[in-house]
Design a protein around this motif. Structure first.
Motif, PDB file in Angstrom:
ATOM      1  N   LEU A  75       0.808  -1.213   0.000  1.00 25.76           N
ATOM      2  CA  LEU A  75       0.000   0.000   0.000  1.00 25.76           C
ATOM      3  C   LEU A  75       0.844   1.267   0.000  1.00 25.76           C
ATOM      4  CD1 LEU A  75      -2.753  -0.986   2.590  1.00 25.76           C
ATOM      5  CD2 LEU A  75      -2.801  -1.219   0.114  1.00 25.76           C
ATOM      6  N   SER A  76       2.133   1.148   0.304  1.00 22.81           N
ATOM      7  CA  SER A  76       2.980   2.339   0.398  1.00 22.81           C
ATOM      8  C   SER A  76       3.199   3.004  -0.950  1.00 22.81           C
ATOM      9  CB  SER A  76       4.336   1.968   1.014  1.00 22.81           C
ATOM     10  OG  SER A  76       4.984   0.952   0.257  1.00 22.81           O
ATOM     11  N   THR A  77       2.838   2.325  -2.044  1.00 24.85           N
ATOM     12  CA  THR A  77       3.005   2.916  -3.368  1.00 24.85           C
ATOM     13  C   THR A  77       1.775   3.694  -3.827  1.00 24.85           C
ATOM     14  OG1 THR A  77       2.219   0.888  -4.466  1.00 24.85           O
ATOM     15  CG2 THR A  77       4.590   1.085  -4.060  1.00 24.85           C
ATOM     16  N   ILE A  78       0.723   3.721  -3.007  1.00 26.93           N
ATOM     17  CA  ILE A  78      -0.471   4.482  -3.356  1.00 26.93           C
ATOM     18  C   ILE A  78      -0.305   5.905  -2.826  1.00 26.93           C
ATOM     19  CG2 ILE A  78      -2.977   4.661  -3.112  1.00 26.93           C
ATOM     20  CD1 ILE A  78      -2.990   1.645  -2.530  1.00 26.93           C
ATOM     21  N   PRO A  79      -0.232   6.913  -3.681  1.00 29.83           N
ATOM     22  CA  PRO A  79      -0.043   8.289  -3.200  1.00 29.83           C
ATOM     23  C   PRO A  79      -1.178   8.704  -2.272  1.00 29.83           C
ATOM     24  CG  PRO A  79       0.310   8.146  -5.578  1.00 29.83           C
ATOM     25  CD  PRO A  79      -0.277   6.839  -5.151  1.00 29.83           C
ATOM     26  N   ILE A  80      -0.842   9.077  -1.053  1.00 27.25           N
ATOM     27  CA  ILE A  80      -1.866   9.409  -0.069  1.00 27.25           C
ATOM     28  C   ILE A  80      -2.672  10.624  -0.496  1.00 27.25           C
ATOM     29  CG2 ILE A  80      -0.355  10.877   1.316  1.00 27.25           C
ATOM     30  CD1 ILE A  80      -2.960   8.356   2.657  1.00 27.25           C
ATOM     31  N   ASP A  81      -2.068  11.536  -1.276  1.00 27.95           N
ATOM     32  CA  ASP A  81      -2.781  12.736  -1.709  1.00 27.95           C
ATOM     33  C   ASP A  81      -3.883  12.429  -2.714  1.00 27.95           C
ATOM     34  OD1 ASP A  81      -1.118  14.304  -0.148  1.00 27.95           O
ATOM     35  OD2 ASP A  81       0.344  14.587  -1.758  1.00 27.95           O
ATOM     36  N   THR A  82      -3.837  11.239  -3.328  1.00 27.28           N
ATOM     37  CA  THR A  82      -4.837  10.906  -4.337  1.00 27.28           C
ATOM     38  C   THR A  82      -6.034  10.161  -3.760  1.00 27.28           C
ATOM     39  OG1 THR A  82      -3.884   8.744  -4.920  1.00 27.28           O
ATOM     40  CG2 THR A  82      -2.977  10.695  -6.029  1.00 27.28           C
ATOM     41  N   VAL A  83      -6.005   9.841  -2.463  1.00 32.19           N
ATOM     42  CA  VAL A  83      -7.059   9.016  -1.868  1.00 32.19           C
ATOM     43  C   VAL A  83      -8.262   9.883  -1.499  1.00 32.19           C
ATOM     44  CG1 VAL A  83      -7.658   7.505   0.049  1.00 32.19           C
ATOM     45  CG2 VAL A  83      -5.419   7.307  -1.056  1.00 32.19           C
ATOM     46  N   THR A 112      -9.721   6.389  -5.080  1.00 29.95           N
ATOM     47  CA  THR A 112      -8.951   7.589  -5.361  1.00 29.95           C
ATOM     48  C   THR A 112      -9.859   8.716  -5.847  1.00 29.95           C
ATOM     49  OG1 THR A 112      -8.460   6.845  -7.625  1.00 29.95           O
ATOM     50  CG2 THR A 112      -6.893   6.252  -5.892  1.00 29.95           C
ATOM     51  N   LYS A 113      -9.323   9.915  -5.822  1.00 34.24           N
ATOM     52  CA  LYS A 113     -10.105  11.101  -6.153  1.00 34.24           C
ATOM     53  C   LYS A 113     -10.454  11.140  -7.633  1.00 34.24           C
ATOM     54  CE  LYS A 113      -8.013  13.865  -2.486  1.00 34.24           C
ATOM     55  NZ  LYS A 113      -7.154  15.014  -2.147  1.00 34.24           N
ATOM     56  N   ARG A 114     -11.629  11.698  -7.894  1.00 32.92           N
ATOM     57  CA  ARG A 114     -12.075  11.893  -9.261  1.00 32.92           C
ATOM     58  C   ARG A 114     -11.964  13.368  -9.626  1.00 32.92           C
ATOM     59  NH1 ARG A 114     -17.295   8.306 -10.942  1.00 32.92           N
ATOM     60  NH2 ARG A 114     -16.251   6.288 -10.946  1.00 32.92           N
ATOM     61  N   PRO A 115     -11.611  13.648 -10.864  1.00 32.60           N
ATOM     62  CA  PRO A 115     -11.471  15.052 -11.257  1.00 32.60           C
ATOM     63  C   PRO A 115     -12.820  15.695 -11.564  1.00 32.60           C
ATOM     64  CG  PRO A 115     -11.017  13.630 -13.130  1.00 32.60           C
ATOM     65  CD  PRO A 115     -11.258  12.724 -11.951  1.00 32.60           C
ATOM     66  N   GLY A 116     -12.902  16.977 -11.334  1.00 30.72           N
ATOM     67  CA  GLY A 116     -14.028  17.761 -11.801  1.00 30.72           C
ATOM     68  C   GLY A 116     -13.590  18.590 -12.995  1.00 30.72           C
ATOM     69  N   GLN A 117     -14.515  19.015 -13.785  1.00 33.62           N
ATOM     70  CA  GLN A 117     -14.159  19.774 -14.976  1.00 33.62           C
ATOM     71  C   GLN A 117     -13.445  21.077 -14.596  1.00 33.62           C
ATOM     72  OE1 GLN A 117     -17.525  20.354 -17.507  1.00 33.62           O
ATOM     73  NE2 GLN A 117     -17.500  18.268 -18.275  1.00 33.62           N
ATOM     74  N   TYR A 118     -12.425  21.390 -15.382  1.00 34.01           N
ATOM     75  CA  TYR A 118     -11.670  22.633 -15.225  1.00 34.01           C
ATOM     76  C   TYR A 118     -11.166  22.820 -13.795  1.00 34.01           C
ATOM     77  CZ  TYR A 118     -13.988  23.536 -19.676  1.00 34.01           C
ATOM     78  OH  TYR A 118     -14.453  23.431 -20.967  1.00 34.01           O
ATOM     79  N   SER A 119     -10.647  21.763 -13.234  1.00 35.68           N
ATOM     80  CA  SER A 119     -10.086  21.834 -11.888  1.00 35.68           C
ATOM     81  C   SER A 119      -8.610  21.483 -11.938  1.00 35.68           C
ATOM     82  CB  SER A 119     -10.819  20.873 -10.947  1.00 35.68           C
ATOM     83  OG  SER A 119     -10.634  19.532 -11.359  1.00 35.68           O
ATOM     84  N   SER A 120      -7.893  21.918 -10.935  1.00 33.89           N
ATOM     85  CA  SER A 120      -6.470  21.589 -10.858  1.00 33.89           C
ATOM     86  C   SER A 120      -6.051  21.564  -9.397  1.00 33.89           C
ATOM     87  CB  SER A 120      -5.629  22.607 -11.630  1.00 33.89           C
ATOM     88  OG  SER A 120      -5.742  23.890 -11.048  1.00 33.89           O
TER      89      SER A 120
END
Length: 660
Positions: A130-138, A165-173
């Motif tokens: 699990l250490s290879t899963i970026p914590i910021d993306t969860v 993991t997180k899903r993107p929204g349109q025109y987000s960064s």
């Protein structure tokens, strides 16, 4: 060489069929039901779901909770926030062995870990990485305790941990740079960024970490990259890919006797043992809504190379194995209405092909395993005013195992086909406002992995499958400021797969145990004390015993009867956060003490951790500490007062994060 005897040291597309069964319901009712379930919050039945169809009795860890607790990786978040008991890793990595419901040394084989629908648990005696899963993306972590083989198959008796993991929204960064340093020459640098446009998104994370760890000859280094892209048309229709690659180097401190541990827990008797791991995983995924049916599929390919060197009497012994796994999981859901009631029907298949080759002085093993499964699950939500729910599901899975090793001193070859069935019945109901009662019945299973089948009581005979009859009853009370969940559970196991050091005339072997049982009580509590103060706690009491045979009534090994995790969080509106946690673990039997004859038990222990953070604009600075009382303890011990792997001592860290 006996792979099981040295287990503590060695732990270190396809053709598919997809079908749908439409419901006999009015089109208008179905449309209304579909509109009512547009809020994607949790993952139910391997599909995105509304909160009303969340997994019954699940524990949900949010991204905000992970950030507030300062968990540096997914494994730490599961232990600290989710209250899951974890054992110190044997290779110096942060991937602790997670244990749901008291399965001891085989805990990793009795729970399934899933990331965005892709199974991480594999056909080896090793923990999921699990250490290879970026914590910021969860986005969240869902902990589903208890048997779940209908949806997740082999090894889901203890439960399932689903990482989303997180899903993107349109025109987000979003993006961040993270730097951390601390005692034991620990350091980490991580850069991550994500960008979404109209219908397309991409993200990437690069991370480098290293530490000498607490013990001598226990250094760990890891570099990993994770990145992907996806195309999306709306909240549901999407397709994309993700790549994850990791390179690890580690040194093995080995075990100590009790006397050696008491004299100096940081010492090593194996100053030259070391290993490495290279892992690459590529996943292609897609989901689409067609004629009122939700279609989804994941295709994943993983390649892993593990190398190790152990020195015995001054003579090095090297081993390298390469493993590959291909997984394909198409599924379909019909979400509609049946006489005004929301109904969810899910059907799917899972295909997994795994193979491994070994090159060493003591093994030239070639192993293969193929599995194919078909599952069907239906859930009906009735009496909306009282949130009534009932579900039923079945699964059939076939395993085809092939093994050949002309150098092995025990098993040299076998070929076996094993078929397993799983089923479940679940229900929940809210008899009065804020109080929900729920219950589960089912049958789960697991099959012996390639390492376990290499050394068995009967040469060239694979172990029988393990089966468990599972029961759980619970209640949950939730308001805007508090939540309390209580569960009682029982797992009656037949042919439990376990390493028995007393088998094979005292030389030890992996075997099917006499009938065993896990039963107990779990409590989860959360209370908002004031606007800025929150406390939560997780308690587990488990009795793990033999229920027949020569050890009838005796306790299983490496299972603490009681564990308690508690956290206090402070989150004022001033840019400051603080979090302090404690975990108490009861005493437990040593790993070899099957007849409970050892004169002592592994001592109980309590550990403390804390974090304080403050933001200044886009910067967050934090100081954190683990095992603040510098407790000398251990959670792994494989012999009576021996085979001890000391846990980490006190460690302080300072970190900085810049968000853009």
């Amino acid at each position: 060489m006996n792979a099981s005897v040295f287990r503590p040291r060695l732990l270190a597309a396809a053709v598919s069929l997809c079908f749908a069964a439409p419901l006999a319901a009015h089109a208008d009712d179905a449309a209304q039901a579909g509109q009512a379930l547009t809020s994607v919050v949790v993952t139910g039945a391997r599909f995105d779901a509304d909160p009303s169809l969340a997994p019954i009795g699940a524990t949900i860890i949010s991204a905000d909770e992970i950030r507030r607790a300062g968990a540096g990786d997914v494994n730490a978040a599961i232990r600290k926030i989710g209250g899951v008991y974890g054992r110190q890793s044997l290779d110096g990595s942060p991937d602790y062995g997670l244990d749901l419901r008291g399965f001891g040394t085989n805990s990793s084989q009795n729970l399934v870990i899933v990331v965005d629908g892709v199974r991480l648990s594999e056909n080896e005696l090793s923990n999921a990485i699990l250490s290879t899963i970026p914590i910021d993306t969860v986005e969240r972590i869902e902990i589903l305790r208890g048997g779940a083989s209908v949806l997740y198959g082999d090894g889901a008796t203890g439960g399932v941990i689903n990482i989303v993991t997180k899903r993107p929204g349109q025109y987000s960064s979003r993006g961040s740079v993270f730097l951390e340093g601390g005692q034991f020459h620990a350091g980490e640098a991580r850069v991550s960024a994500a960008q979404a446009w109209d219908g397309f998104a991409a993200d990437a994370t690069l991370d480098r970490q290293r530490t000498d760890n607490y013990r001598d000859n226990n250094a760990f280094k890891q570099t990993h990259f994770s990145g992907g892209a996806q195309w999306f048309a709306n909240d549901y229709d999407r397709a994309g890919f993700r790549y994850e690659g990791a390179r690890q180097d580690m040194r093995f401190a080995g075990s100590l006797t009790e006397a050696q541990f008491n004299a100096n827990p940081r010492q090593t008797l194996t100053p030259n043992d070391n290993g490495s791991l290279d892992s690459d995983r590529l996943t292609v995924f897609g989901q689409y809504r067609l004629f009122g049916h939700d279609l989804a599929a994941d295709l994943s390919y993983r390649k892993k190379t593990v190398a190790s060197t152990y020195v015995f009497g001054g003579i090095p012994s090297t081993s390298t194995y390469d493993s590959k796994q291909l997984q394909f999981s198409p599924r379909v859901r019909k979400l509609g209405a049946l006489r005004g009631m929301v109904n969810e029907l899910v059907a799917g298949v899972d295909f997994i092909k795994w193979e491994r080759s070994t090159v060493s002085g003591f093994s030239a093993a070639d192993a293969n395993q193929k599995s194919k499964a078909l599952y069907l699950r239906d859930e009906l939500r009735f009496d909306p005013a009282h949130e009534g729910r009932v579900s039923a599901g079945v699964r059939r899975e076939l395993f085809d195992k092939d093994f050949s090793d002309p150098l092995n001193y025990a098993t040299t070859a076998y070929n076996v086909v094993q078929g397993l069935n799983a089923w479940e019945l679940q229900a929940s109901y809210m008899p009065v406002s804020a109080l929900t009662v729920f219950g589960k019945l089912g049958q789960s299973y697991r099959v012996a992995n390639v390492d376990e089948n290499a050394v068995t009581p009967v040469i060239n005979k694979a172990l029988a499958p393990q089966q468990s009859h599972d029961m759980e009853l619970g209640a949950s009370y939730a308001t805007a400021t508090q939540k309390l969940t209580a569960r009682v559970f029982r797992h009656n196991l037949t042919n439990e797969i376990f390493y028995d050091p007393t088998a094979n005339f005292g030389f030890g072997a992996n075997t099917n145990l006499d009938p065993t049982r896990r039963q107990g009580l779990e409590l989860d509590a959360e209370q908002r004390l004031a606007a800025a103060w929150t406390v939560n706690a997780h308690y587990q009491h488990v009795q793990a015993t033999f229920r027949d045979g020569v050890n009838d009534g005796r306790e299983m090994v490496l299972v603490p009867k009681n564990t308690l995790t508690a956290r206090l969080s402070w989150t004022p509106a001033s840019g400051q956060t603080a979090d302090i946690g404690a975990q108490w673990v009861d005493k437990q039997r040593y790993g070899s003490d099957f007849d409970n004859s050892c004169a002592g038990e592994m001592p109980s222990f309590t550990t403390l951790d804390a974090r304080y953070a403050r933001t200044f604009g886009r910067w967050e600075w934090a100081v954190s500490g683990q095992n603040l009382a510098d407790k000398h303890y251990y959670s792994q011990a494989f012999a009576c007062k021996g085979g001890i792997y000391p846990a980490d001592g006190r460690q302080l860290k300072l970190s900085a994060r810049y968000t853009f």
